[in-house]
Design a protein around this motif. Structure first.
Motif, PDB file in Angstrom:
ATOM      1  N   ARG A   1      13.316   4.396  -8.866  1.00  0.00           N
ATOM      2  CA  ARG A   1      12.929   3.063  -8.434  1.00  0.00           C
ATOM      3  C   ARG A   1      11.748   3.117  -7.475  1.00  0.00           C
ATOM      4  O   ARG A   1      11.555   4.109  -6.782  1.00  0.00           O
ATOM      5  N   GLU A   2      11.003   2.022  -7.467  1.00  0.00           N
ATOM      6  CA  GLU A   2       9.901   1.892  -6.528  1.00  0.00           C
ATOM      7  C   GLU A   2      10.435   1.564  -5.145  1.00  0.00           C
ATOM      8  O   GLU A   2      11.423   0.840  -5.009  1.00  0.00           O
ATOM      9  N   VAL A   3       9.745   2.067  -4.143  1.00  0.00           N
ATOM     10  CA  VAL A   3       9.952   1.675  -2.761  1.00  0.00           C
ATOM     11  C   VAL A   3       8.570   1.417  -2.174  1.00  0.00           C
ATOM     12  O   VAL A   3       7.563   1.917  -2.682  1.00  0.00           O
ATOM     13  N   ALA A   4       8.517   0.617  -1.137  1.00  0.00           N
ATOM     14  CA  ALA A   4       7.241   0.259  -0.518  1.00  0.00           C
ATOM     15  C   ALA A   4       7.211   0.731   0.927  1.00  0.00           C
ATOM     16  O   ALA A   4       8.157   0.491   1.680  1.00  0.00           O
ATOM     17  N   LEU A   5       6.127   1.413   1.286  1.00  0.00           N
ATOM     18  CA  LEU A   5       5.921   1.852   2.664  1.00  0.00           C
ATOM     19  C   LEU A   5       4.637   1.227   3.188  1.00  0.00           C
ATOM     20  O   LEU A   5       3.640   1.153   2.460  1.00  0.00           O
ATOM     21  N   ALA A   6       4.656   0.802   4.428  1.00  0.00           N
ATOM     22  CA  ALA A   6       3.436   0.306   5.063  1.00  0.00           C
ATOM     23  C   ALA A   6       2.363   1.391   4.953  1.00  0.00           C
ATOM     24  O   ALA A   6       2.663   2.587   5.023  1.00  0.00           O
ATOM     25  N   LYS A   7       1.124   0.972   4.758  1.00  0.00           N
ATOM     26  CA  LYS A   7       0.031   1.937   4.530  1.00  0.00           C
ATOM     27  C   LYS A   7      -0.071   2.963   5.653  1.00  0.00           C
ATOM     28  O   LYS A   7      -0.295   4.144   5.379  1.00  0.00           O
ATOM     29  N   ASN A   8       0.095   2.537   6.912  1.00  0.00           N
ATOM     30  CA  ASN A   8      -0.013   3.511   8.004  1.00  0.00           C
ATOM     31  C   ASN A   8       1.125   4.533   7.939  1.00  0.00           C
ATOM     32  O   ASN A   8       0.923   5.715   8.240  1.00  0.00           O
ATOM     33  N   LEU A   9       2.300   4.126   7.503  1.00  0.00           N
ATOM     34  CA  LEU A   9       3.417   5.052   7.329  1.00  0.00           C
ATOM     35  C   LEU A   9       3.151   5.978   6.136  1.00  0.00           C
ATOM     36  O   LEU A   9       3.431   7.178   6.196  1.00  0.00           O
TER      37      LEU A   9
END
Length: 173
Positions: free
Chosen positions: A67-75
């Motif tokens: 599955r996809e997960v989303a991380l903030a770009k800085n993380l």
């Protein structure tokens, strides 16, 4: 708590909280352009609504669900700094994984989190509590965006890799 962990376990704590990951899923995280989500699932287009400026990754959860997960770009940038040139073959709880990032995962990460929590707070709800916090936070965001509680649970169940909205109710205890 992250002040009481090694750098790689502290990053794992932030990643797990930010994406609602299980401890073992931290070993499986991959760039979204390297592996596809499980094709046999119907993915809701509202996943990750309200999360801006994110980088998508894929994790492998229970039953092999990708599955996809989303991380903030800085993380994501911090994670990419710990990218391995060659994946490590690792084992946790008698299961083998290919690990692409030098971060904590599995039983060792869980123990690190518990120890850090007990030091910082005097108690611990375990690393799985990060997943519970993610679920609560995402439900609030999705409802603020106009989804009903039931719709939010449907979306959240996919973000968490359950595909059964009733399971997400356990995260509110």
């Amino acid at each position: 708590m992250i002040r009481h962990q090694t750098e790689k376990n502290a990053l794992s704590t932030v990643v797990a909280f930010s994406a609602g990951l299980r401890a073992h899923e931290l070993a499986t995280i991959r760039r979204a352009n390297e592996i596809q989500p499980s094709p046999h699932r119907q993915w809701d287009s509202r996943r990750f609504n309200g999360q801006d400026n994110v980088q998508k990754y894929i994790v492998i959860g229970k039953g092999g669900l990708r599955r996809e997960v989303a991380l903030a770009k800085n993380l994501a940038e911090m994670l990419e700094f710990r990218r391995l040139e060659v994946p490590n073959k690792v084992v946790d709880r008698e299961i083998f994984y290919n690990q692409y990032y030098d971060i904590g995962f599995g039983q060792a990460f869980s123990q690190s989190f518990t120890n850090a929590s007990k030091t910082a707070l005097g108690f611990s709800h375990g690393a799985h509590g990060l997943r519970h916090s993610y679920a609560k936070s995402r439900t609030k965001i999705l409802c603020k965006l106009g989804l009903s509680f039931e719709e939010a649970q449907k979306v959240l169940s996919q973000e968490l890799g359950h595909f059964r909205p009733d399971i997400t109710l356990a995260y509110y205890r």
